[in-house]
Enzyme design. Structure first.
Site, PDB file in Angstrom:
ATOM      1  N   HIS A 299       0.721  -1.296   0.284  1.00 36.16           N
ATOM      2  CA  HIS A 299      -0.138  -0.041   0.191  1.00 36.16           C
ATOM      3  C   HIS A 299       0.856   0.845  -0.077  1.00 36.16           C
ATOM      4  O   HIS A 299       1.886   1.352   0.931  1.00 36.16           O
ATOM      5  CB  HIS A 299      -0.557   0.078   1.092  1.00 36.16           C
ATOM      6  CG  HIS A 299      -1.705   0.860   0.999  1.00 36.16           C
ATOM      7  ND1 HIS A 299      -1.650   1.881   1.545  1.00 36.16           N
ATOM      8  CD2 HIS A 299      -3.592   0.878   1.322  1.00 36.16           C
ATOM      9  CE1 HIS A 299      -2.745   2.816   0.961  1.00 36.16           C
ATOM     10  NE2 HIS A 299      -3.903   1.998   1.217  1.00 36.16           N
ATOM     11  N   HIS A 342      -0.361   3.004  11.864  1.00 31.49           N
ATOM     12  CA  HIS A 342       1.179   3.548  11.386  1.00 31.49           C
ATOM     13  C   HIS A 342       0.582   5.286  12.482  1.00 31.49           C
ATOM     14  O   HIS A 342      -0.304   5.618  13.044  1.00 31.49           O
ATOM     15  CB  HIS A 342       1.055   4.563   9.680  1.00 31.49           C
ATOM     16  CG  HIS A 342      -0.069   5.390   9.580  1.00 31.49           C
ATOM     17  ND1 HIS A 342      -1.379   5.088   9.445  1.00 31.49           N
ATOM     18  CD2 HIS A 342      -0.378   6.759   9.480  1.00 31.49           C
ATOM     19  CE1 HIS A 342      -2.094   6.210   9.012  1.00 31.49           C
ATOM     20  NE2 HIS A 342      -1.449   7.191   9.073  1.00 31.49           N
ATOM     21  N   GLU A 348      -3.614  14.449  11.615  1.00 31.72           N
ATOM     22  CA  GLU A 348      -5.307  14.124  10.706  1.00 31.72           C
ATOM     23  C   GLU A 348      -6.672  14.581  10.600  1.00 31.72           C
ATOM     24  O   GLU A 348      -6.918  14.040  12.171  1.00 31.72           O
ATOM     25  CB  GLU A 348      -4.954  12.982   9.538  1.00 31.72           C
ATOM     26  CG  GLU A 348      -3.247  12.474   9.930  1.00 31.72           C
ATOM     27  CD  GLU A 348      -3.057  10.900   9.279  1.00 31.72           C
ATOM     28  OE1 GLU A 348      -4.533  10.258   9.417  1.00 31.72           O
ATOM     29  OE2 GLU A 348      -1.653  10.276   9.607  1.00 31.72           O
ATOM     30  N   HIS A 372      -6.985  12.292  14.242  1.00 35.90           N
ATOM     31  CA  HIS A 372      -5.908  11.121  14.950  1.00 35.90           C
ATOM     32  C   HIS A 372      -4.438  12.666  14.700  1.00 35.90           C
ATOM     33  O   HIS A 372      -3.740  12.941  13.561  1.00 35.90           O
ATOM     34  CB  HIS A 372      -5.420  10.402  14.109  1.00 35.90           C
ATOM     35  CG  HIS A 372      -6.513   9.387  13.431  1.00 35.90           C
ATOM     36  ND1 HIS A 372      -7.507   9.064  12.231  1.00 35.90           N
ATOM     37  CD2 HIS A 372      -7.348   9.280  14.843  1.00 35.90           C
ATOM     38  CE1 HIS A 372      -8.044   8.415  13.154  1.00 35.90           C
ATOM     39  NE2 HIS A 372      -8.207   8.052  14.107  1.00 35.90           N
ATOM     40  N   HIS A 378      -3.061   4.622  14.593  1.00 32.42           N
ATOM     41  CA  HIS A 378      -4.587   4.726  14.124  1.00 32.42           C
ATOM     42  C   HIS A 378      -4.139   3.624  13.077  1.00 32.42           C
ATOM     43  O   HIS A 378      -3.196   3.531  12.573  1.00 32.42           O
ATOM     44  CB  HIS A 378      -5.275   5.726  14.012  1.00 32.42           C
ATOM     45  CG  HIS A 378      -4.516   7.211  12.908  1.00 32.42           C
ATOM     46  ND1 HIS A 378      -2.973   7.573  13.611  1.00 32.42           N
ATOM     47  CD2 HIS A 378      -4.389   7.271  11.731  1.00 32.42           C
ATOM     48  CE1 HIS A 378      -2.718   8.052  12.644  1.00 32.42           C
ATOM     49  NE2 HIS A 378      -3.053   7.902  11.455  1.00 32.42           N
TER      50      HIS A 378
END
Length: 446
Positions: A299, A342, A348, A372, A378
């Site tokens: 990803h 991560h 964020e 976050h 999260h």
């Protein structure tokens, strides 16, 4: 509800391109040719420059527009009075609340119980940085049900990135009109006067706003991606000139260094008949974003979904990144496809415009928000982890979805309003409760 399409015949016309030098006029011959400030302008107009950068900024970042208007803007402000918008906060804002640090998520703002305009319906969720040094941002949510008819606003503190979620809006700026619906965004430059009206029928209009105190939003560098994909410049639309010739009592509201003021005038300040330059508002359809991604394994970083970035002097470190998670194909082999778990130096603030977010299929609802903050862990909830860990790895299209993120290098301080909002989900952390120990010391993948 009045017909809002009668204001100007040019209201739905736009000029394509990002950062272009445009020119446009509402009346033939209103725009001077060959010079900026003639001794006498056509139609008895006044010439005026609006600067979005220092005069001596390098050519690539120097931004200004010349406006030809019915009255100079010095006539659009008289003696100011103090005004109050108690729910609109500005950094630094260390609000007095008792909510501890943590990962947070909210359901949508409740519908207003009273009559509110866009300006009155704005609610600050987080702030970051310091407006006095022009660093940082604020993340707002809005909900309103009335038009700004004779009220106008400009923000001296920063530019406003508006993200409608429920209900289309008409944003009438000094330089033209933008109709913006959910799945579109618009940007209103620092210092530009505007008003917001509703389009269509409904009980509530809802969305999000990012207030950028720092360097203005621009397109991110594509690096090895090359010249195409992501947000293509031609898909950004700047409105053509449109003016409002109205001789009635009006009010101009101002935000300056975190404080609010109002002045009363006898006419509309949206009186620009022609203009040229590169300091402009614009709109953008998020559905035209061309995502790139992994076509073999793993990803990629979410930075590949950056639509706009507000840079800092430190290369590669943004004051704000505006990131979206649009419909896209997942094809990676032997890969956990949702975003990985991560912790991040960036903070964020996320919102969901419609559909589901692949890492949080339950609980994160359209109109909702999550926060976050820097270095707080999260990632996918327990249900999402199990589904992605055991699903057949065939090509899958994530469809009917659009989430976004206001991401900043600075910690986002929660406002008292956000901390005490009735839609705060007390059980958000429980979404990770099912992530139990699977390790047993036996070699091989479990």
């Amino acid at each position: 509800m009045p017909d809002r399409n009668e204001e100007n015949a040019n209201s739905l016309k736009y000029m394509p391109g990002f950062g272009n030098d445009f020119e446009t006029e509402s009346l033939p011959g209103a725009l001077p040719q060959g010079q900026n400030s003639p001794q006498k302008c056509e139609y008895g107009l006044y010439a005026e420059q609006l600067s979005g950068s220092p005069f001596t900024a390098p050519r690539g970042t120097n931004e200004r527009s010349w406006l030809y208007r019915i009255r100079p803007s010095v006539r659009h402000t008289r003696r100011f009075s103090n005004a109050s918008y108690p729910h609109w906060k500005t950094a630094p804002c260390l609000d007095d609340h008792s909510l501890p640090l943590g990962q947070l998520r909210w359901n949508p703002l409740p519908a207003p119980k009273e009559t509110l305009s866009f300006l009155e319906g704005l609610r600050t969720m987080t702030t970051a940085g310091d407006v006095l040094t022009q660093v940082g941002m604020a993340a707002h949510a809005y909900t309103f049900n009335a038009d700004m008819v004779d009220d106008y606003f400009f923000n001296a503190d920063g530019e406003l990135l508006v993200v409608p979620q429920l209900g289309a809006i008409r944003v009438f700026t000094e330089m033209g009109i933008m109709d913006v619906e959910p799945l579109e965004i618009c940007l209103i430059p620092r210092g530009m006067m505007f008003k917001v009206s509703r389009i269509g029928e409904g009980d509530v209009w809802r969305g999000y706003v990012c207030e950028n105190y720092g360097a203005k939003f621009t397109l991110p560098d594509r690096g090895p991606i090359g010249a195409n994909c992501l947000a293509n410049p031609r898909d950004f639309k700047t409105p053509v000139a449109a003016y409002e010739d109205k001789e009635t009592p009006c009010r101009v509201h101002v935000k300056w260094c975190g404080k609010f003021y109002v002045t009363e005038i006898g006419h509309s300040p949206l009186d620009v008949v022609a203009w040229h330059g590169n300091y402009t508002p614009f709109k953008y359809d998020l559905r035209t974003y061309s995502p790139v991604g992994a076509i073999l394994f793993d990803h990629p970083d979410p930075s590949i979904f950056t639509v706009l970035t507000a840079p800092t002097e430190e290369a590669g470190t943004a004051n704000i990144d505006f990131v979206i998670f649009p419909p896209r194909w997942l094809v990676a082999e032997h890969t956990f496809r949702p975003p990985w778990y991560h912790r991040n130096i960036m903070s964020e603030f996320m919102g969901l415009i419609h559909g589901q977010y692949d890492a949080k299929e339950e609980g994160f609802v359209p109109g909702g928000m999550s926060l976050h903050n820097m270095m707080l862990p999260h990632g996918p909830d327990a249900t999402g982890f199990e589904k992605a860990s055991n699903s057949e790895l065939k090509p899958v299209k994530l469809d009917h979805t659009m989430a976004f993120m206001f991401e900043t290098r600075f910690p986002q301080q929660l406002t008292k309003f956000a901390a005490e909002l009735e839609t705060l989900q007390d059980n958000y952390l429980e979404c990770w409760d099912g992530l139990e120990r699977k390790f047993d010391g036996t070699p091989g993948i479990k």
